[in-house]
Design a protein around this motif. Structure first.
Motif, PDB file in Angstrom:
ATOM      1  N   SER A 210      -2.353  21.444  23.792  1.00 37.71           N
ATOM      2  CA  SER A 210      -2.499  22.850  24.153  1.00 37.71           C
ATOM      3  C   SER A 210      -2.923  22.970  25.601  1.00 37.71           C
ATOM      4  O   SER A 210      -3.552  22.067  26.166  1.00 37.71           O
ATOM      5  N   SER A 211      -2.550  24.092  26.176  1.00 36.84           N
ATOM      6  CA  SER A 211      -2.940  24.421  27.546  1.00 36.84           C
ATOM      7  C   SER A 211      -3.088  25.932  27.614  1.00 36.84           C
ATOM      8  O   SER A 211      -2.097  26.667  27.540  1.00 36.84           O
ATOM      9  N   GLY A 212      -4.330  26.399  27.738  1.00 36.01           N
ATOM     10  CA  GLY A 212      -4.567  27.837  27.753  1.00 36.01           C
ATOM     11  C   GLY A 212      -4.111  28.484  26.458  1.00 36.01           C
ATOM     12  O   GLY A 212      -4.571  28.137  25.371  1.00 36.01           O
ATOM     13  N   ARG A 213      -3.175  29.428  26.566  1.00 36.59           N
ATOM     14  CA  ARG A 213      -2.677  30.151  25.398  1.00 36.59           C
ATOM     15  C   ARG A 213      -1.369  29.560  24.844  1.00 36.59           C
ATOM     16  O   ARG A 213      -0.689  30.194  24.040  1.00 36.59           O
TER      17      ARG A 213
ATOM     18  N   ARG B  81      -8.312  23.336  19.390  1.00 38.84           N
ATOM     19  CA  ARG B  81      -9.102  22.104  19.388  1.00 38.84           C
ATOM     20  C   ARG B  81      -9.227  21.539  17.973  1.00 38.84           C
ATOM     21  O   ARG B  81      -9.040  20.333  17.751  1.00 38.84           O
TER      22      ARG B  81
ATOM     23  N   SER C 279      -3.197  16.120  25.341  1.00 40.58           N
ATOM     24  CA  SER C 279      -3.580  17.370  24.682  1.00 40.58           C
ATOM     25  C   SER C 279      -2.323  18.113  24.267  1.00 40.58           C
ATOM     26  O   SER C 279      -1.295  18.032  24.938  1.00 40.58           O
TER      27      SER C 279
ATOM     28  N   ASP D 285     -11.150  32.717  18.319  1.00 43.84           N
ATOM     29  CA  ASP D 285     -10.862  32.184  19.647  1.00 43.84           C
ATOM     30  C   ASP D 285      -9.758  31.128  19.529  1.00 43.84           C
ATOM     31  O   ASP D 285      -9.939  30.105  18.852  1.00 43.84           O
ATOM     32  N   HIS D 286      -8.637  31.349  20.192  1.00 40.62           N
ATOM     33  CA  HIS D 286      -7.516  30.414  20.082  1.00 40.62           C
ATOM     34  C   HIS D 286      -7.889  29.033  20.606  1.00 40.62           C
ATOM     35  O   HIS D 286      -7.353  28.022  20.131  1.00 40.62           O
ATOM     36  N   ARG D 287      -8.823  28.957  21.552  1.00 42.80           N
ATOM     37  CA  ARG D 287      -9.216  27.667  22.092  1.00 42.80           C
ATOM     38  C   ARG D 287      -9.898  26.815  21.030  1.00 42.80           C
ATOM     39  O   ARG D 287      -9.684  25.605  20.951  1.00 42.80           O
TER      40      ARG D 287
END
Length: 365
Positions: free
Chosen positions: A274-277, A321, A272, A315-317
């Motif tokens: 990304s992790s959190g923010r 993604r 991945s 939403d940054h998540r």
């Protein structure tokens, strides 16, 4: 308005900052170096990266600053070309020196805060943002943090873990430095091989400064990737006793260059980005190695996609993604580097002879 910290002011970081600002966000670029890093080798812009550069309005200047290199010639100890490979592309691909591209990206930006001579020391994330501690400056708060800080990314180490988990060594080391402009043939990359080694000189048609290349086969070496003195020691250990062709002159120039670049040919493979923010872009997330010729392309396209997804999702998540889903296939293709390194650095003299014979019968553009 999102406050976003970008660590690393090279191609990926500069491109991301440009597009974040264009989308109404407030990017801050922090760079360990005291100013923009203007050195480096030639990088290729092709396909989607050219489309992004066109949208940024810099493509005419990119073409004007192109390296104008016709191809690669493999030479023997007497400097006679034993094979030539035409590298000119009919598909619009452009090669430009990395420093020239960084300068053009920097000039295109507005609304970007720069912090030079500093780097991220620690990250503390909570539900509302990320508290960032710096090596030199005061602690600050940001909504998001993006690591665009290359193969040995500090942000990746802080947010995802030690780099050994993600780097895949490709069995070679690479060095690049300034060289005497009298060496080599104008508008060609001249390469001289010994078993498991290559020394070469890069002569751009649009630049007075020649560049020296070195590649050698090796397992993993233990050294400090920021210690230029150690880099020079390792390079000298491999090439100092070589007296054929122009190796000694190229090595002497490289050892005198304070900006010599030395590192392993490695790829970054991560489950991945990304992790959190915190997210990664460019070599920090998916380095394909210099042998791929795709580093600048992935940096520009990845940064453009990340900025666009952040602009399109509250939403940054969700944005992270979508960024990953939209880029994974391109990264997968570009990390297939094929026979490039084996062609440049054959293991033995039979491999050198075979390479030269194959290249000699390739059609020219």
């Amino acid at each position: 308005m999102r406050e976003i910290l970008i660590s690393g002011a090279s191609i990926a970081g500069q491109t991301l900052a440009y597009w974040l600002a264009r989308h109404g966000m407030r990017p801050t670029l922090v760079e360990r170096a005291p100013g923009p890093r203007m050195g480096g080798n030639g990088v290729d812009l092709r396909d989607q990266a050219i489309e992004v550069a066109e949208r940024m309005g810099i493509m005419p200047r990119v073409r004007a600053a192109a390296a104008d290199v016709q191809g690669i010639k493999f030479v023997n100890a007497s400097d006679r070309a034993v094979a030539r490979m035409d590298m000119r592309s009919a598909g619009g691909e452009v090669e430009i020196m990395r420093g020239d591209l960084v300068a053009l990206l920097s000039e295109a930006e507005s609304g970007v805060e720069y912090v030079f001579g500093d780097s991220v020391r620690a990250l503390a994330e909570d539900g509302d943002g990320v508290t960032v501690s710096f090596e030199q400056g005061a602690t600050r708060r940001f909504d998001l943090v993006v690591g665009a800080d290359g193969l040995h990314s500090t942000v990746r180490r802080l947010a995802f873990g030690p780099e050994q988990r993600f780097l895949r060594h490709k069995g070679h080391y690479f060095a690049f430095a300034n060289a005497d402009s009298a060496l080599g043939e104008d508008r060609w990359v001249s390469m001289f091989n010994l078993p498991g080694k290559m020394a070469g000189v890069y002569r751009s048609g649009n630049h007075a400064q020649a560049k020296a290349y070195f590649i050698f086969r090796s397992g993993l070496l233990a050294y400090d990737h920021r210690d230029v003195g150690e880099h020079k020691r390792l390079l000298k250990e491999v090439f100092a006793h070589e007296t054929s062709w122009r190796v000694r002159e190229l090595l002497d120039g490289a050892l005198d260059d304070p900006d010599l670049y030395f590192d392993a040919l490695s790829q970054v493979r991560m489950p991945s980005w990304s992790s959190g923010r915190v997210a990664l872009v460019g070599d920090a997330a998916y380095c394909a190695s210099p042998a791929s010729g795709a580093g600048a392309e992935l940096a520009i396209v990845g940064a453009y996609r990340l900025a666009g997804e952040l602009a399109g999702a509250a939403d940054h998540r969700v944005a992270f993604r979508r960024y990953e889903e939209g880029l994974r296939e391109l990264v997968r293709r570009k990390q297939r580097i094929g026979p490039n390194v084996r062609m440049m650095v054959p293991k033995n003299r039979l491999g050198m002879w075979t390479r030269n014979a194959v290249v000699s019968v390739l059609p020219r553009s």
